[in-house]
Design an enzyme around this catalytic site. Structure first.
Site, PDB file in Angstrom:
ATOM      1  N   ASN A 161       4.356  -1.769   1.761  1.00  0.00           N
ATOM      2  CA  ASN A 161       4.592  -0.763   0.717  1.00  0.00           C
ATOM      3  C   ASN A 161       5.733  -1.113  -0.236  1.00  0.00           C
ATOM      4  O   ASN A 161       5.808  -0.571  -1.333  1.00  0.00           O
ATOM      5  CB  ASN A 161       4.910   0.588   1.371  1.00  0.00           C
ATOM      6  CG  ASN A 161       3.702   1.225   2.017  1.00  0.00           C
ATOM      7  OD1 ASN A 161       2.578   1.093   1.508  1.00  0.00           O
ATOM      8  ND2 ASN A 161       3.899   1.900   3.132  1.00  0.00           N
ATOM      9  N   HIS A 172      -9.736  -1.153  -6.893  1.00  0.00           N
ATOM     10  CA  HIS A 172      -9.037  -2.308  -7.476  1.00  0.00           C
ATOM     11  C   HIS A 172      -9.525  -2.609  -8.889  1.00  0.00           C
ATOM     12  O   HIS A 172      -9.249  -3.665  -9.430  1.00  0.00           O
ATOM     13  CB  HIS A 172      -9.173  -3.535  -6.576  1.00  0.00           C
ATOM     14  CG  HIS A 172      -8.353  -3.431  -5.317  1.00  0.00           C
ATOM     15  ND1 HIS A 172      -8.343  -4.393  -4.334  1.00  0.00           N
ATOM     16  CD2 HIS A 172      -7.494  -2.478  -4.896  1.00  0.00           C
ATOM     17  CE1 HIS A 172      -7.525  -4.026  -3.362  1.00  0.00           C
ATOM     18  NE2 HIS A 172      -7.006  -2.858  -3.677  1.00  0.00           N
ATOM     19  N   ARG A 194      -3.341   4.345  -4.837  1.00  0.00           N
ATOM     20  CA  ARG A 194      -3.002   3.486  -3.699  1.00  0.00           C
ATOM     21  C   ARG A 194      -2.099   4.216  -2.709  1.00  0.00           C
ATOM     22  O   ARG A 194      -2.249   4.084  -1.487  1.00  0.00           O
ATOM     23  CB  ARG A 194      -2.314   2.212  -4.203  1.00  0.00           C
ATOM     24  CG  ARG A 194      -1.928   1.240  -3.092  1.00  0.00           C
ATOM     25  CD  ARG A 194      -1.530  -0.110  -3.661  1.00  0.00           C
ATOM     26  NE  ARG A 194      -1.243  -1.088  -2.621  1.00  0.00           N
ATOM     27  CZ  ARG A 194      -0.047  -1.650  -2.442  1.00  0.00           C
ATOM     28  NH1 ARG A 194       0.959  -1.345  -3.237  1.00  0.00           N
ATOM     29  NH2 ARG A 194       0.122  -2.539  -1.483  1.00  0.00           N
ATOM     30  N   HIS A 206      -2.638   4.615   1.275  1.00  0.00           N
ATOM     31  CA  HIS A 206      -1.638   4.165   2.252  1.00  0.00           C
ATOM     32  C   HIS A 206      -1.105   5.307   3.100  1.00  0.00           C
ATOM     33  O   HIS A 206      -0.703   5.106   4.238  1.00  0.00           O
ATOM     34  CB  HIS A 206      -0.497   3.423   1.548  1.00  0.00           C
ATOM     35  CG  HIS A 206      -0.856   2.023   1.159  1.00  0.00           C
ATOM     36  ND1 HIS A 206       0.070   1.029   0.973  1.00  0.00           N
ATOM     37  CD2 HIS A 206      -2.072   1.448   0.942  1.00  0.00           C
ATOM     38  CE1 HIS A 206      -0.553  -0.099   0.654  1.00  0.00           C
ATOM     39  NE2 HIS A 206      -1.852   0.127   0.612  1.00  0.00           N
TER      40      HIS A 206
HETATM   41  C1  HEM Z   1      -9.979  -2.989   1.556  1.00  0.00           C
HETATM   42  C2  HEM Z   1      -8.736  -3.223   1.884  1.00  0.00           C
HETATM   43  C3  HEM Z   1      -7.631  -3.254   0.871  1.00  0.00           C
HETATM   44  C4  HEM Z   1      -6.704  -4.227   0.748  1.00  0.00           C
HETATM   45  C5  HEM Z   1      -6.566  -5.471   1.606  1.00  0.00           C
HETATM   46  C6  HEM Z   1      -5.871  -3.880  -0.363  1.00  0.00           C
HETATM   47  C7  HEM Z   1      -4.805  -4.626  -0.808  1.00  0.00           C
HETATM   48  C8  HEM Z   1      -4.123  -4.389  -1.989  1.00  0.00           C
HETATM   49  C9  HEM Z   1      -3.084  -5.224  -2.497  1.00  0.00           C
HETATM   50  C10 HEM Z   1      -2.525  -6.477  -1.842  1.00  0.00           C
HETATM   51  C11 HEM Z   1      -2.696  -4.694  -3.683  1.00  0.00           C
HETATM   52  C12 HEM Z   1      -1.616  -5.243  -4.619  1.00  0.00           C
HETATM   53  C13 HEM Z   1      -0.275  -4.628  -4.266  1.00  0.00           C
HETATM   54  C14 HEM Z   1       0.809  -5.311  -5.032  1.00  0.00           C
HETATM   55  O1  HEM Z   1       1.104  -6.454  -4.703  1.00  0.00           O
HETATM   56  O2  HEM Z   1       1.348  -4.722  -5.989  1.00  0.00           O
HETATM   57  C15 HEM Z   1      -3.467  -3.523  -3.907  1.00  0.00           C
HETATM   58  C16 HEM Z   1      -3.354  -2.719  -5.013  1.00  0.00           C
HETATM   59  C17 HEM Z   1      -4.060  -1.549  -5.186  1.00  0.00           C
HETATM   60  N1  HEM Z   1      -4.913  -0.970  -4.273  1.00  0.00           N
HETATM   61 FE1  HEM Z   1      -5.617  -1.851  -2.608  1.00  0.00          FE
HETATM   62  N2  HEM Z   1      -6.308  -2.707  -0.887  1.00  0.00           N
HETATM   63  C18 HEM Z   1      -7.368  -2.279  -0.164  1.00  0.00           C
HETATM   64  C19 HEM Z   1      -8.060  -1.099  -0.333  1.00  0.00           C
HETATM   65  C20 HEM Z   1      -7.728  -0.136  -1.264  1.00  0.00           C
HETATM   66  C21 HEM Z   1      -8.251   1.196  -1.268  1.00  0.00           C
HETATM   67  C22 HEM Z   1      -9.207   1.773  -0.222  1.00  0.00           C
HETATM   68  C23 HEM Z   1      -7.721   1.827  -2.351  1.00  0.00           C
HETATM   69  C24 HEM Z   1      -7.903   3.235  -2.816  1.00  0.00           C
HETATM   70  C25 HEM Z   1      -8.963   3.949  -2.618  1.00  0.00           C
HETATM   71  C26 HEM Z   1      -6.864   0.868  -3.020  1.00  0.00           C
HETATM   72  C27 HEM Z   1      -6.205   1.093  -4.190  1.00  0.00           C
HETATM   73  C28 HEM Z   1      -5.366   0.186  -4.807  1.00  0.00           C
HETATM   74  C29 HEM Z   1      -4.828   0.370  -6.144  1.00  0.00           C
HETATM   75  C30 HEM Z   1      -5.138   1.495  -7.108  1.00  0.00           C
HETATM   76  C31 HEM Z   1      -3.984  -0.718  -6.374  1.00  0.00           C
HETATM   77  C32 HEM Z   1      -3.110  -0.968  -7.605  1.00  0.00           C
HETATM   78  C33 HEM Z   1      -1.735  -0.386  -7.306  1.00  0.00           C
HETATM   79  C34 HEM Z   1      -0.755  -0.436  -8.459  1.00  0.00           C
HETATM   80  O3  HEM Z   1      -1.122  -0.833  -9.557  1.00  0.00           O
HETATM   81  O4  HEM Z   1       0.396  -0.035  -8.248  1.00  0.00           O
HETATM   82  N3  HEM Z   1      -6.874  -0.289  -2.312  1.00  0.00           N
HETATM   83  N4  HEM Z   1      -4.331  -3.347  -2.862  1.00  0.00           N
END
Ligand code: HEM
Ligand code: NAG
Ligand code: NAG
Ligand code: NAG
Ligand code: NAG
Length: 329
Positions: A97, A196, A65, A69
């Site tokens: 973030n 995700h 992530r 970002h």
């Molecule tokens: C399509 C639009 C996207 C939205 C709206 C979005 C939104 C989010 C949100 C809200 C979270 C949870 C954060 C939290 O509250 O801890 C999250 C987690 C995550 N996102 Fe996305 N995301 C998107 C695309 C992506 C992309 C493109 C990637 C990587 C290629 C990605 C990888 C991740 C990962 C791996 C997590 C887990 C993070 C953790 O466990 O610390 N996301 N995302």
């Protein structure tokens, strides 16, 4: 015009075109960029990610992530790693973030070890790109070569993260637009959302779907009832604990597989931005294909990660090689 003049002007044009070509080539990232200048760089990063992963599997999701970002805000220039100062609120302190982004210490340790081996050579932006790749591999996902040669930026602004990153309540047209503004297609958006399949989310990122969907309906009707009940237990209404989290893709939250797409098909996409992929016929079809064909998704995912990793990169003599990933030189 004489034929000699014609030929000599053609020659000038050809030279200009080939110089332009050389210039473009020089700006491109290259696999094995540090082969001569810091042969062990990628191995050192791998080792540090692995050490961290052994004690906390969650760092893998955090690093994937973090790379996303970084790339979406000012390009993949490690601007996400810069600490705020009294004069500047940096990206990492944007609500997009903070407090959710994690894994900064892993990048710090990798940077320290890389600097000890070859000082001033390897950018923080490349270290982050390598670490994201390693994280995907460590969680059972596909491997890929990372083109490198990124340089580090000198600017990081919290406000840019707030406007440049997609919020979790986005609908499919907003997501499509936001990815298009970074040069990524709608299909690449669907493909990358598959990330995700690992990690966690804070209750605050989706609690509106449980308790305040709109003025007449509390619960998002597109959310599976049983899953909603489970989420309500994990995220009690009115809780003031901003650190409450749930696992994404709960059946295998630490494995990079196509579980994300099965979740979405079962109306168990955690965020609005996940479930919304079923509302457009084209993206719904891609969700179906990815769920049914893991190899297809893996191929598309590695290609999309490489493409995302090239957004707005600084190369050549632009930017700098930061000595400490948290501070501009
Ligand atoms: C399509 C639009 C996207 C939205 C709206 C979005 C939104 C989010 C949100 C809200 C979270 C949870 C954060 C939290 O509250 O801890 C999250 C987690 C995550 N996102 Fe996305 N995301 C998107 C695309 C992506 C992309 C493109 C990637 C990587 C290629 C990605 C990888 C991740 C990962 C791996 C997590 C887990 C993070 C953790 O466990 O610390 N996301 N995302
Ligand atoms: C996944 O990793 C997290 C973070 O280390 C851990 O808390 C959780 O128990 C793990 N879950 C599974 C099913 O392995
Ligand atoms: C997506 O959200 C925007 C902004 O709220 C809205 O204008 C648009 O109609 C929505 N699109 C769809 C397909 O729901
Ligand atoms: C709230 O959402 C429900 C379910 O989607 C819908 O039927 C209703 O019209 C919405 N109400 C308002 C005020 O938007
Ligand atoms: C779905 O997305 C496609 C682009 O792939 C777009 O042309 C189409 O209008 C969208 N459909 C709806 C119903 O929003």
């Amino acid at each position: 015009m004489s034929s000699r003049m014609l030929y000599s002007s053609l020659y000038v044009i050809m030279v200009l075109v080939s110089c332009r070509y050389v210039e473009i080539k020089a700006q491109q990232l290259q696999v094995g960029f540090y082969m001569q200048s810091c042969r062990m760089a990628e191995f050192i990063v791998w080792t540090e990610v692995q050490n961290a992963f052994k004690t906390d599997k969650g760092v893998a999701a955090g690093l994937v992530r973090m790379h996303f970002h970084d790339c979406f805000v000012r390009g993949c220039d490690a601007s996400v790693l810069i600490d705020s100062t009294s004069a500047n609120s940096a990206e990492k302190d944007s609500p997009a973030n903070s407090p959710s982004l994690r894994g900064f210490e892993v990048i710090d340790r990798a940077k320290t070890m890389v600097e000890a081996s070859c000082g001033g050579v390897v950018s923080c932006a490349d270290i982050l790109a390598f670490a994201a790749r390693d994280s995907i591999l460590m969680t059972g996902g596909p491997g890929y070569d990372v083109p490198a040669g990124r340089r580090d930026g000198r600017i990081s602004k919290a406000l840019e993260a707030s406007v440049g990153l997609p919020p979790p309540n986005s609908n499919v047209s907003q997501l499509t637009q936001m990815f298009a503004s970074k040069g990524l297609t709608q299909e690449e958006m669907v493909t990358l959302s598959g990330a995700h399949t690992i990690g966690r989310s804070h209750c605050t990122s989706f609690s509106n779907r449980l308790y305040s969907y709109n003025t007449t309906t509390m619960q998002d009707p597109s959310l599976d009832m049983a899953y909603a009940t489970q989420l309500k237990q994990q995220c009690p209404q009115g809780s003031t604990d901003v650190n409450l989290v749930v696992q994404m893709n709960p059946s295998s939250p630490n494995t990079t597989d196509v579980g994300y797409y099965s979740d979405v098909l079962a109306n168990r996409g955690l965020h609005t931005s996940d479930q919304t992929l079923l509302t457009n016929a084209t993206t719904a079809n891609q969700v179906n294909q990815n769920a049914a064909n893991p190899q297809l998704w893996k191929n598309k995912f590695t290609a999309a990660m490489v493409k995302m990793g090239q957004i707005g990169v600084l190369t050549g003599t632009a930017g700098e090689i930061r000595a400490n990933c948290r501070v501009i030189n």
